[in-house]
Design a protein around this motif. Structure first.
Motif, PDB file in Angstrom:
ATOM      1  N   UNK A 112       0.820  -1.208   0.000  1.00 41.32           N
ATOM      2  CA  UNK A 112       0.000   0.000   0.000  1.00 41.32           C
ATOM      3  C   UNK A 112       0.857   1.263   0.000  1.00 41.32           C
ATOM      4  N   UNK A 113       1.914   1.250   0.787  1.00 40.82           N
ATOM      5  CA  UNK A 113       2.782   2.423   0.814  1.00 40.82           C
ATOM      6  C   UNK A 113       3.444   2.697  -0.515  1.00 40.82           C
ATOM      7  N   UNK A 114       3.852   1.625  -1.201  1.00 37.71           N
ATOM      8  CA  UNK A 114       4.464   1.799  -2.516  1.00 37.71           C
ATOM      9  C   UNK A 114       3.464   2.332  -3.533  1.00 37.71           C
ATOM     10  N   UNK A 115       2.219   1.865  -3.454  1.00 40.82           N
ATOM     11  CA  UNK A 115       1.192   2.381  -4.353  1.00 40.82           C
ATOM     12  C   UNK A 115       0.957   3.869  -4.138  1.00 40.82           C
ATOM     13  N   UNK A 116       0.891   4.271  -2.879  1.00 39.27           N
ATOM     14  CA  UNK A 116       0.698   5.692  -2.572  1.00 39.27           C
ATOM     15  C   UNK A 116       1.865   6.512  -3.108  1.00 39.27           C
TER      16      UNK A 116
END
Length: 204
Positions: free
Chosen positions: A140-144
């Protein structure tokens, strides 16, 4: 301020950000701690000298987050400063637009990184320290970071290169003098010569 001096200032800011990114990460850590306190009821401690934020101290699942060089927004902002300096040096007319775009991009990048930290805290609280960290950091952090970073980059380029309303790129807005003097705007003269009705001079 001349364009060369302004471009040099932006390059100096980029160099300072690369050398003293630790101070930048400290500010980000303090800001993250303040936002996390609003998000969670757990006790939060910020170790500014280590760029770290600790949560849940005294509880069953305490954990800490460190703002490492890979997690900061400094190295995303750095190339924008270099690009902005180059644009100002080559085209002085876009100076105001480039500075405005840099300001907006800086704010958005900082907020984007704080959102990524909040997502990471949320996944840790929901799925535990190990699994939650993997989900929040790697997925999720990488997507953000990726989606948000691309969006900020596109917005920066659009704000910095867009032309004023009604003017095509690479062309200047015509002045009022040019508009009035252009052939298409000249009104034909409606005056008519009246024949001389008097006697010719020199005749009786």
């Amino acid at each position: 301020m001349s364009r060369r001096l302004l471009a040099g200032t932006l390059l100096l800011a980029a160099g300072a950000l690369a050398v003293w990114h630790g101070a930048y990460r400290t500010v980000e850590s303090v800001l993250a701690g303040a936002l996390i306190r609003l998000y969670t009821s757990d006790s939060v401690y910020v170790a500014a000298e280590r760029q770290s934020v600790y949560l849940g101290l005294g509880g069953e699942r305490p954990f800490g987050l460190r703002m490492s060089p890979e997690c900061t927004s400094a190295f995303v902002l750095l190339p924008l400063l270099v690009i902005g300096a180059g644009m100002i040096a080559r085209r002085p007319a876009v100076t105001r637009r480039v500075l405005g775009a840099l300001g907006i991009a800086t704010v958005l990048l900082v907020l984007l990184n704080q959102l990524r930290m909040l997502v990471l805290v949320g996944t840790v609280n929901s799925f535990g320290a190990y699994r939650g960290y993997l989900l929040g950091h790697s997925m999720f952090g990488s997507l953000v970071s990726v989606i948000g970073g691309v969006a900020v980059l596109v917005l920066f380029v659009w704000l910095a290169t867009r032309s004023p309303e009604g003017v095509a790129p690479g062309r200047q807005r015509p002045s009022a003098t040019r508009v009035l003097s252009s052939p298409g705007n000249r009104r034909p003269c409606r005056c008519r010569r009246h024949p001389w009705r008097g006697r010719p001079a020199g005749r009786s």
